[in-house]
Motif scaffolding. Structure first.
Motif, mmCIF file in Angstrom:
data_model
loop_
_atom_site.group_PDB
_atom_site.id
_atom_site.type_symbol
_atom_site.label_atom_id
_atom_site.label_comp_id
_atom_site.label_asym_id
_atom_site.label_seq_id
_atom_site.Cartn_x
_atom_site.Cartn_y
_atom_site.Cartn_z
ATOM 1 N N ASP A 164 0.469 -1.493 0.089
ATOM 2 C CA ASP A 164 -0.228 0.215 -0.231
ATOM 3 C C ASP A 164 0.378 0.865 0.365
ATOM 4 O O ASP A 164 0.744 2.478 -0.523
ATOM 5 C CB ASP A 164 -0.850 -0.041 1.668
ATOM 6 C CG ASP A 164 -2.148 -1.273 1.242
ATOM 7 O OD1 ASP A 164 -1.501 -0.888 0.281
ATOM 8 O OD2 ASP A 164 -2.918 -1.350 2.457
ATOM 9 N N ALA A 165 2.162 1.222 0.508
ATOM 10 C CA ALA A 165 2.581 2.571 0.713
ATOM 11 C C ALA A 165 3.375 2.824 -0.388
ATOM 12 O O ALA A 165 4.343 3.569 -0.787
ATOM 13 C CB ALA A 165 4.059 2.393 1.773
ATOM 14 N N ALA A 166 3.759 1.597 -1.251
ATOM 15 C CA ALA A 166 4.353 1.099 -2.164
ATOM 16 C C ALA A 166 3.713 1.883 -3.292
ATOM 17 O O ALA A 166 4.315 3.063 -4.933
ATOM 18 C CB ALA A 166 5.213 0.080 -2.585
ATOM 19 N N THR A 167 2.221 1.922 -3.474
ATOM 20 C CA THR A 167 1.452 2.182 -4.750
ATOM 21 C C THR A 167 1.344 3.384 -4.325
ATOM 22 O O THR A 167 0.599 4.600 -5.386
ATOM 23 C CB THR A 167 0.395 1.325 -4.230
ATOM 24 O OG1 THR A 167 -0.666 1.053 -3.312
ATOM 25 C CG2 THR A 167 -0.019 0.189 -4.951
ATOM 26 N N ASP A 168 1.373 4.205 -2.890
ATOM 27 C CA ASP A 168 0.522 5.622 -3.017
ATOM 28 C C ASP A 168 1.658 6.334 -2.711
ATOM 29 O O ASP A 168 1.162 7.517 -4.035
ATOM 30 C CB ASP A 168 0.703 5.639 -0.752
ATOM 31 C CG ASP A 168 -1.243 5.199 -0.624
ATOM 32 O OD1 ASP A 168 -1.537 4.828 -1.290
ATOM 33 O OD2 ASP A 168 -1.262 5.461 0.685
#
Length: 100
Positions: A92-96
């Motif tokens: 999730d952090a990588a896609t944000d």
């Protein structure tokens, strides 16, 4: 063939097969191409360890080992859930970061 001899052979074969599964899971942990593969291999490792403990319980006749297997199952489940949550949060952090 007596029942005691049969149980001795069966537990010996089970321990040998569990040892082979243990080796395969350790290889997958080391060579796993991604983190989810390693987490699944670690889960397999705990399941194989539970099989070892269960087989030793049958072989020795000490049913206290089954309590150890139950505790190992709970610990393995919690570790798998924690690692899966970590992977999910990391993704999730990588896609944000890519969206910004």
């Amino acid at each position: 063939m007596s029942p005691a001899l049969f149980m001795d052979w069966a537990t010996t074969i089970a321990l040998a097969l569990l040892a082979a599964a243990l080796i395969v899971s350790v290889i997958r942990i080391v060579l796993g191409p991604s983190l989810p593969d390693r987490v699944l291999a670690l889960d397999l490792l705990t399941i194989v360890a539970m099989g070892f403990v269960g087989t030793i319980a049958v072989r020795t006749g000490l049913w206290l080992y089954l309590d150890i297997a139950l505790a190992l199952a709970l610990l393995g489940f919690l570790a798998t859930v924690a690692l899966a949550r970590y992977i999910m949060l990391r993704n999730d952090a990588a896609t944000d970061g890519k969206r910004r």
